[in-house]
Write an enzyme that holds these catalytic residues in place. Structure first.
Site, PDB file in Angstrom:
ATOM      1  CB  SER A  87      -0.890   0.011   1.240  1.00 25.35           C
ATOM      2  OG  SER A  87      -0.096   0.138   2.408  1.00 25.35           O
ATOM      3  CG  ASP A  88       1.331   5.927  -1.313  1.00 22.70           C
ATOM      4  OD1 ASP A  88       2.274   6.040  -0.493  1.00 22.70           O
ATOM      5  OD2 ASP A  88       1.104   6.794  -2.180  1.00 22.70           O
ATOM      6  CD1 TRP A  89       5.036   5.580   4.562  1.00 21.86           C
ATOM      7  CD2 TRP A  89       4.810   4.346   2.722  1.00 21.86           C
ATOM      8  NE1 TRP A  89       6.144   4.763   4.449  1.00 21.86           N
ATOM      9  CE2 TRP A  89       6.029   3.992   3.344  1.00 21.86           C
ATOM     10  CE3 TRP A  89       4.461   3.668   1.564  1.00 21.86           C
ATOM     11  CZ2 TRP A  89       6.894   3.022   2.817  1.00 21.86           C
ATOM     12  CZ3 TRP A  89       5.318   2.705   1.040  1.00 21.86           C
ATOM     13  CH2 TRP A  89       6.504   2.395   1.669  1.00 21.86           C
TER      14      TRP A  89
END
Ligand code: BGC
Length: 825
Positions: A206-208
């Site tokens: 996932s992106d952050w």
């Protein structure tokens, strides 16, 4: 912050796997030291040079390895560039899926040749910064990018397919929703399109904080949660961690899904050879992303980590001698320079001043006078003055955000120019400011023979606001008053008789209309975002040591309106969950200009040279005949590894005795073995077995999509005065009417023939080659067009369809509007 990188996984000590260090980003090693600040993606795209794309990736990968990084968080192809003001377009390679795809694949191959896992990001539809992320913009939810299936396949997904085909180890799913499901919890996108149709074998991270649910994302195909905390920053409350353990033990998430996640990560680690302890010493990063001091904390995010140890070893990874990465950085920066205008062949400059003038001047003992203006020419307060390059001061070398790095140095244009001109013959006056004292000292303009004026436009990631720009630009204008500066310099240089060269550093297209037609503006140079070698690369081109060969990786329009409604950032929420409808479909950038007959200032693919190229002898040789559909998806006798399906005893998940937990660190362990059966509401259709996509069957899709159908070649001759490189571009126009016969494609009867289906862009880029030609030299340039290159995505068929009646027009030329040769297939 539970490790030295921006992303860290815990080690699996009992089974011998180290933790992984994940680090940004697309243009260098973020938050490190003694590492190269390469030119940004948009500059790489502007080179159109595949070899340089690969070499830059390789050098980047090597630096990552020497810094102890396992996974690089790049390259970036999303945003694709739907909106020219999009804050992060510069991290990618240009507003065309084909160009992005080639550049990404070359970059990935380069990075991974050094054993580093590359990450293609952000999957998918992450086209603007405003509302990209829940909570970042005072709304509890992120925006939804609503993208039709055909548009998704032909534009936004296209470069991801190339990345998967290149063997990319990881895909980062994006923050925002796509079609109103968070991208990291969108089963159609992750399980369906990415893993089945594109055959992606690596892991999805996932992106952050882009993960917005626990069980949902696990079922949808997310494999790694980054940075690990769930809904909010740094609270140590994970949506997975112990919750994932519990959901597996209580049967909500199938054990096979957990095994699949782990297999994908571990397999990628082996695939890249990271088990080789000679290359990967398993000590982790030798730098800290959280401090520049030598001493720091390993688990910096935990209040329990009170131990100071050496975290920064200051290892120089830039290479030396012929292996110095500055050489590649300089080449990319120079080849990425686009010469937009060169009236009266004012360029290249002579180090002794303007050649015809220099003679007379010599006789009179006069010096040639050059004035250099604009803050963007100079050093300012140094390249690292603001965190993550979050300010626009001094010369612009990169945009801002996680995609930026610490510059080891930045050669400013001014420093390089002062060195380049012969001081015995040329007198240089410089005012590296946007407000030179023209009023009080008019002579500084009046007395010049030539003026070089610098301007820029900056943007970046939405977590930082710079000069009221929250990531996405507010408009396409040059910034910090530089339109006015250029106008003033161009009209008053040499009392109106001087020659002005405009140099622009920019994250993307800028409107040039305010001063473009002023007589004094003789040359315009677009130097993009050049990285640390900025000044050197500029001098290389200005003085003709390198003949410019960059081409526009996007269209420069005359106004933002020219790009269409879809090209506008949604600056204010239109509903509680902001909705961005990609209603323009396929028509972004040049596809839009072409369709609606809009004259750009400079078209996609445009760029001048100091020489002239002639095109001749085009040949179009069919290799395979046309057929509507690719052959059936190939059968495979490979099956995924099998593991025991038996849910382990919950007691095995208890915190090992004697284990010292660190506050906020995310562990998989449970405090109690009391597991209650879950009552998870699975979505409708969860139990339905989906049949595999006919468009799938190999990495990047059905292997036959990559079969060559036609070979094209053309001769290119350098008929001008000097050696130089040309980017030979190939554009395809589809047969006008799609030849869909209901008899052959029965499902099509149900289809309403709307524009999405029947319309084709006027032309699409489907090939490019950069060739270097000595003066007078001719070379044959070859292209191969594949089934994929000649197909469109048919929504009803859920497959790529190649029109078989009518002919394709194939054009070869020097830009998207400068067509030289034409053929048919
Ligand atoms: C960015 C990603 C980046 C990540 C880690 C996020 O804010 O969108 O591109 O890789 O942070 O720094």
């Amino acid at each position: 912050m539970m490790g030295l990188s921006v992303g860290n996984t815990g080690p699996a000590i009992n089974v011998g796997f180290p933790g992984l260090a994940l680090q940004d980003g697309p243009l260098g090693i973020r938050s490190s030291d003694h590492a190269t600040a390469f030119p940004a993606g948009i500059t790489v795209g502007a080179t159109w040079n595949k070899e340089l794309m690969y070499q830059r990736g390789k050098a980047h990968g090597l630096e990552a390895r020497l810094k102890g990084v396992n996974v690089l968080l790049g390259p970036c192809v999303g945003p694709l560039g739907r909106m020219p003001a999009g804050g992060r377009n510069w991290e990618g390679f240009g507003a065309d899926p084909y160009l992005q795809g080639v550049a990404a694949a070359e970059t990935i191959k380069g990075i991974q040749s050094e054993g580093i896992m590359a990450t293609i990001k952000h999957y998918i539809g992450n086209e603007q910064e405003h509302y990209r992320q829940a909570h970042e913009w005072a709304l509890p939810n992120a925006l939804s990018s609503n993208i039709g299936d055909r548009t998704l396949h032909e534009l936004y997904l296209w470069p991801f397919a190339d990345a998967v085909r290149a063997g990319v180890a990881s895909v980062m799913c994006s923050y925002q929703m796509t079609n109103n499901s968070y991208s990291c919890g969108n089963s159609k996108l992750l399980n369906g399109i990415l893993k089945d149709e594109l055959g992606f074998q690596g892991f999805v991270q996932s992106d952050w904080l882009a993960q917005r649910s626990g069980v949902g994302t696990a079922l949808a195909g997310l494999d790694m949660s980054m940075p690990g905390d769930g809904l909010f920053w740094q609270d140590g409350q994970s949506l997975w961690g112990p919750e994932l353990t519990r959901s597996v033990l209580n049967g909500t998430v199938p054990l096979s899904r957990l095994n699949d996640m782990v297999t994908r990560i571990v397999a990628a680690w082996y695939q890249l050879g990271q088990d080789n302890e000679t290359l990967f010493d398993r000590k982790g990063p030798n730098f800290s992303s959280w401090t520049n001091d030598e001493m720091g904390h390993i688990y910096n995010g935990s209040p329990d980590d009170t131990e100071l140890v050496v975290v920064n070893h200051y290892i120089d990874v830039q290479g030396t001698g012929e292996e110095a990465h500055s050489i590649i950085a300089r080449k990319v920066a120079a080849e990425g320079i686009i010469l937009l205008k060169n009236e009266d062949n004012i360029l290249p400059l002579s180090r002794d001043g303007w050649p015809s003038f220099a003679k007379a001047a010599d006789q009179l003992g006069m010096k040639y006078r050059v004035g250099i203006f604009g803050e963007d020419a100079g050093e300012g307060k140094g390249p690292n003055f603001c965190v993550d390059r979050g300010c626009n001061q001094g010369t612009l070398g990169s945009g801002w955000g996680s995609g930026a790095v610490e510059f080891p140095y930045l050669i400013s244009p001014l420093a390089a120019l002062k060195k380049a001109f012969n001081p015995d013959k040329v007198y240089v006056t410089d005012f590296p400011t946007n407000a030179p004292p023209f009023g009080t000292e008019p002579a500084i303009l009046k007395d010049q023979d030539m003026c070089l004026v610098f301007a820029n436009a900056d943007s970046g990631e939405g977590f930082l606001t710079v000069n009221s720009i929250r990531g996405d630009r507010n408009d396409l204008n040059l910034q910090k008053g530089t339109d006015q500066l250029i106008t003033e310099v161009a009209t008053r240089c040499g009392d109106g008789n001087g020659k002005t060269v405009v140099v622009i550093h920019s994250v993307g297209p800028v409107i040039l209309e305010n001063w473009f037609n002023i007589t004094g503006v003789k040359a315009i140079i677009l130097a993009n975002l050049p990285g640390q070698e900025s000044g050197n690369a500029l001098v290389d081109v200005l003085f003709g040591d390198v003949n410019p060969s960059g081409k526009l990786p996007y269209t420069i329009g005359k106004s933002l309106d020219d790009y269409g409604e879809g090209a506008k950032i949604l600056y204010y929420p239109n509903t509680p969950i902001p909705q961005q409808n990609f209603s323009e479909g396929l028509y972004i950038d040049y596809r839009f200009f072409d369709k609606y007959g809009i004259e750009p200032r400079y078209e996609f693919g445009y760029g001048l040279s100091y020489t002239t190229f002639e095109y001749s002898l085009m040949s179009t040789i069919p290799v395979k005949s046309k057929s509507l559909l690719p052959p059936a998806r190939p059968e495979t006798d490979l099956s995924p590894p099998k593991y025991s399906e038996e849910i382990p005893n919950p007691s095995t998940a208890l915190l090992p005795s004697g284990f010292r937990k660190l506050k906020k660190f995310i562990y998989p362990y449970l405090d109690s073995s009391d597991i209650k059966k879950g009552n998870f509401q699975y979505p409708d259709g969860y139990g339905t077995v989906q049949s595999p996509s006919q468009a799938g069957g190999g990495e990047g899709g059905n292997p036959s999509l990559y079969d060559i159908h036609v070979n094209v070649s053309a001769d290119v001759t350098n008929i001008g005065p000097v050696a130089g490189a040309e980017v030979v571009q190939l554009y395809v126009s589809y047969p006008r009417s799609p030849p869909i016969q209901p008899a052959i494609l029965p499902q099509v009867e149900a289809w309403k023939f709307d524009t999405d289906m029947t319309d084709f862009p006027v032309q699409v880029l489907r090939g490019f080659e950069k060739v270097f030609l000595e003066k007078g030299e001719t070379k044959k340039v070859k292209f191969s067009l594949t089934r994929r290159d000649l197909s469109y995505w048919d929504v009803m068929q859920q497959n790529w369809v190649m029109p078989t009646s009518g002919s394709y027009t194939i054009r070869v030329g020097s830009s998207s509007r400068d067509w030289r040769l034409k053929g048919e297939y």
